[in-house]
Write an enzyme that holds these catalytic residues in place. Structure first.
Site, PDB file in Angstrom:
ATOM      1  N   SER A  33       0.964  -1.202  -0.175  1.00 16.55           N
ATOM      2  CA  SER A  33       0.104   0.050  -0.026  1.00 16.55           C
ATOM      3  C   SER A  33       0.961   1.251  -0.065  1.00 16.55           C
ATOM      4  O   SER A  33       2.043   1.123  -0.344  1.00 16.55           O
ATOM      5  CB  SER A  33      -0.756   0.066   1.072  1.00 16.55           C
ATOM      6  OG  SER A  33      -1.865   0.795   1.295  1.00 16.55           O
ATOM      7  N   ASN A  34       0.276   2.353   0.520  1.00 18.44           N
ATOM      8  CA  ASN A  34       1.119   3.644   0.576  1.00 18.44           C
ATOM      9  C   ASN A  34       0.514   4.434   1.424  1.00 18.44           C
ATOM     10  O   ASN A  34      -0.320   4.100   2.059  1.00 18.44           O
ATOM     11  CB  ASN A  34       0.831   4.355  -0.942  1.00 18.44           C
ATOM     12  CG  ASN A  34      -0.309   4.807  -1.492  1.00 18.44           C
ATOM     13  OD1 ASN A  34      -1.074   5.543  -0.610  1.00 18.44           O
ATOM     14  ND2 ASN A  34      -0.898   4.119  -2.502  1.00 18.44           N
ATOM     15  N   HIS A  35       1.213   5.794   1.523  1.00 19.90           N
ATOM     16  CA  HIS A  35       0.653   6.508   2.890  1.00 19.90           C
ATOM     17  C   HIS A  35      -0.415   7.537   2.548  1.00 19.90           C
ATOM     18  O   HIS A  35      -0.459   8.489   3.256  1.00 19.90           O
ATOM     19  CB  HIS A  35       2.104   7.357   3.173  1.00 19.90           C
ATOM     20  CG  HIS A  35       2.984   6.583   3.942  1.00 19.90           C
ATOM     21  ND1 HIS A  35       2.842   5.758   5.145  1.00 19.90           N
ATOM     22  CD2 HIS A  35       4.351   5.943   3.661  1.00 19.90           C
ATOM     23  CE1 HIS A  35       3.881   5.058   5.572  1.00 19.90           C
ATOM     24  NE2 HIS A  35       4.772   5.397   4.517  1.00 19.90           N
TER      25      HIS A  35
END
Ligand code: CTP
Ligand code: CA
Length: 226
Positions: A33-35
């Site tokens: 995923s990412n932030h």
């Protein structure tokens, strides 16, 4: 009834917004995923609703309250977000892709938790590209909404965003310099440049809630002329 009525620039219009990250499963307990916090997409949904729109917010996993009066559809992976976006886009006038969709997903999702090996040999992870959700909507021949994308860049921000505007056949793109401190991804503030076929306009750093109001007014005006 109050004499004061806010300007309802999107009265009677249907708006779909994607927001937040996607999560790409690796096995039952792991993901890529990412932030992305989802704050920009949620602020846009709230602003569009206040402007009179009927809003569908397609949200990846985020920790945010649903804006009042907004229909929220929770999704996890990019394929699920794509399916929800395509369904909502069939019925909408304006589509805004604010999600930080994972560009790749694991080629295979293991049914059981992946075990590490005893030796110290290198592990490699096979990835495949996710479909481009906003480009898919913009490529439609029929039932094509006014389509807006975002561009997260760390260099040559306007140049790269212009490339994405053209490649994805978007009506407008909001370019975002994610290398600037206290801006973009996880921040409450953002500074962006709005680009369309006619040129570009920089919007100075502001709270995402304020920026969302400005962007919704710009999008409402541009979508009107279509
Ligand atoms: N986007 C999308 N589906 C994807 C990837 C991106 O809908 N699979 C959308 C984003 O929501 C955003 C726009 O495309 O509106 C640009 O996303 P960005 O990550 O900046 O660009 P990419 O085209 O993915 O290119 P890159 O990450 O390589 O810069
Ligand atoms: Ca990307």
């Amino acid at each position: 009834e109050s004499l004061f009525r806010p300007q309802q620039s999107l009265a009677g219009r249907k708006v779909t917004i994607t927001a937040g990250p996607t999560r790409e499963a690796l096995d039952p307990v792991r993901y890529l995923s990412n932030h992305s916090s989802g704050k920009m997409g949620f602020a846009l949904a709230a602003a569009a609703q206040r402007a009179g729109a009927e809003v569908t917010l397609i949200a990846g996993p985020v920790n945010l309250a649903t804006p009042a009066g907004v229909k929220r559809v929770d999704v996890t992976g990019a394929l699920e977000m794509r399916d929800a976006a395509e369904r909502a886009a069939d019925l909408c006038d304006i589509f805004i892709g604010a999600a930080a969709v994972a560009d790749f997903r694991p080629a295979e999702v293991a049914e059981q938790k992946i075990k590490k090996r005893d030796d110290n040999s290198e592990e490699t992870l096979a990835l495949i590209k996710n479909p481009d959700i906003v480009a898919g909507i913009a490529a439609r021949k029929e039932r094509r909404p006014f389509t807006v994308g975002f561009a997260a860049e760390t260099e040559k921000v306007v140049e790269h965003a212009q490339g994405k505007l053209a490649r994805k056949k978007l009506d407008m793109i909001v370019a975002n310099d994610v290398s600037v401190a206290d801006s973009g991804f996880n921040s409450d503030r953002n500074a962006v440049t709005v680009i369309d076929a006619n040129g570009s306009m920089a919007l100075p750093s502001a709270l995402k809630t304020e920026l969302a109001e400005q962007l919704i007014e710009i999008i409402a005006a541009k979508a009107q002329k279509q």
